[in-house]
Design a protein around this motif. Sequence first.
Motif, short mmCIF file in Angstrom:
data_model
loop_
_atom_site.label_atom_id
_atom_site.label_comp_id
_atom_site.label_asym_id
_atom_site.label_seq_id
_atom_site.Cartn_x
_atom_site.Cartn_y
_atom_site.Cartn_z
N LEU A 103 3.03 10.24 2.57
CA LEU A 103 2.81 8.89 2.01
C LEU A 103 3.98 8.16 2.46
N ALA A 104 3.68 6.93 2.42
CA ALA A 104 5.02 5.94 2.55
C ALA A 104 4.57 4.44 1.55
N TRP A 105 5.82 4.12 1.22
CA TRP A 105 5.84 2.98 0.29
C TRP A 105 6.59 2.00 1.48
N VAL A 106 5.67 0.96 1.83
CA VAL A 106 5.96 -0.15 2.93
C VAL A 106 6.17 -1.52 2.58
N LYS A 107 7.06 -2.39 2.82
CA LYS A 107 7.15 -3.74 2.52
C LYS A 107 5.89 -4.35 3.50
N PRO A 108 5.59 -5.33 3.10
CA PRO A 108 4.06 -5.74 3.78
C PRO A 108 4.79 -6.10 5.32
N GLU A 109 5.65 -6.68 5.66
CA GLU A 109 6.02 -7.29 6.88
C GLU A 109 6.35 -6.13 7.67
N ARG A 110 6.52 -5.00 7.28
CA ARG A 110 6.71 -3.80 8.08
C ARG A 110 5.48 -2.89 8.21
N LEU A 111 4.52 -3.20 7.78
CA LEU A 111 3.24 -2.36 7.95
C LEU A 111 2.57 -2.32 9.21
N SER A 112 3.02 -3.32 9.89
CA SER A 112 2.43 -3.39 11.45
C SER A 112 2.94 -2.28 12.47
N GLY A 113 4.01 -1.64 11.82
CA GLY A 113 4.90 -0.76 12.52
C GLY A 113 4.11 0.78 12.45
N TYR A 114 3.20 0.87 11.46
CA TYR A 114 2.40 2.00 11.27
C TYR A 114 1.16 2.07 11.98
N PRO A 115 0.85 2.82 12.95
CA PRO A 115 -0.74 2.74 13.43
C PRO A 115 -1.70 3.21 12.47
N MET A 116 -2.73 2.43 12.70
CA MET A 116 -3.54 2.35 11.67
C MET A 116 -4.99 2.47 12.22
N PRO A 117 -6.27 2.99 11.55
CA PRO A 117 -7.52 2.87 12.20
C PRO A 117 -7.85 1.39 12.28
N PRO A 118 -8.96 1.32 13.26
CA PRO A 118 -9.07 -0.19 13.50
C PRO A 118 -9.76 -0.84 12.48
N ALA A 119 -10.44 -0.40 11.39
CA ALA A 119 -10.64 -1.07 10.29
C ALA A 119 -9.62 -1.46 9.38
N ASP A 120 -8.42 -0.67 9.39
CA ASP A 120 -7.31 -1.06 8.32
C ASP A 120 -6.60 -1.98 9.02
N ALA A 121 -6.46 -1.86 10.15
CA ALA A 121 -5.33 -2.85 10.95
C ALA A 121 -5.41 -4.23 10.57
N PRO A 122 -6.71 -4.82 10.85
CA PRO A 122 -6.73 -6.32 10.46
C PRO A 122 -6.32 -6.65 8.87
N LEU A 123 -6.31 -5.61 8.07
CA LEU A 123 -6.04 -6.06 6.73
C LEU A 123 -4.38 -6.33 6.49
N VAL A 124 -3.53 -5.80 7.41
CA VAL A 124 -2.20 -5.90 7.19
C VAL A 124 -1.71 -7.55 7.49
N ALA A 125 -2.38 -8.25 8.31
CA ALA A 125 -1.94 -9.58 8.32
C ALA A 125 -2.25 -10.43 7.07
N TRP A 126 -3.27 -9.96 6.30
CA TRP A 126 -3.63 -10.66 5.16
C TRP A 126 -2.62 -10.16 3.87
N LEU A 127 -2.26 -9.08 3.97
CA LEU A 127 -1.31 -8.59 2.98
C LEU A 127 0.14 -9.24 3.14
N ARG A 128 0.45 -9.08 4.25
CA ARG A 128 1.81 -9.85 5.00
C ARG A 128 1.87 -11.40 4.66
N ASP A 129 0.75 -12.00 4.81
CA ASP A 129 0.62 -13.43 4.70
C ASP A 129 0.48 -14.02 3.29
N LEU A 130 -0.32 -13.27 2.46
CA LEU A 130 -0.56 -13.54 0.95
C LEU A 130 0.19 -13.06 -0.03
N LEU A 131 1.04 -11.74 0.32
CA LEU A 131 1.83 -11.32 -0.97
C LEU A 131 3.30 -11.65 -0.92
#
Length: 137
Positions: free
Chosen positions: A109-137
Amino acid sequence: MTDPALPVVLVVAVALIDADGRILIAKRPEGKALAGLWEFPGGKVEPGERPEAALIRELHEELGISVTESCLAPFVFASHAYDSFHLLMPLYLCRRWSGVVVQREHAALAWVKPERLSGYPMPPADAPLVAWLRDLL
């Protein structure tokens, strides 16, 4: 174009957000599809189960925490065609839960700041959600 005969699988996920604004992500364990990739906690919605109830159940099973439905805020969703099914995954936000997050089913498990989430490899369905979290949180 995807095969229209692919079954649709409904999976729910959550961005747990701690007091420091970090989001919890979980590493898929060996032996599971997409092992080693980081994802938002959650799981499949069982037949007859409401998405919020499924997420509350999954968070208790996977992380040992209790969440009430009133603390789950619908945020955004992912829609992704895998080879054998089409995944529909609503992502909820949650800032309040009871209990301590423990690693029960994931490799890490990892607690990650939204702007650092893109540094973690994610499944194809999860990866697009990172931009939403980064931009709106």
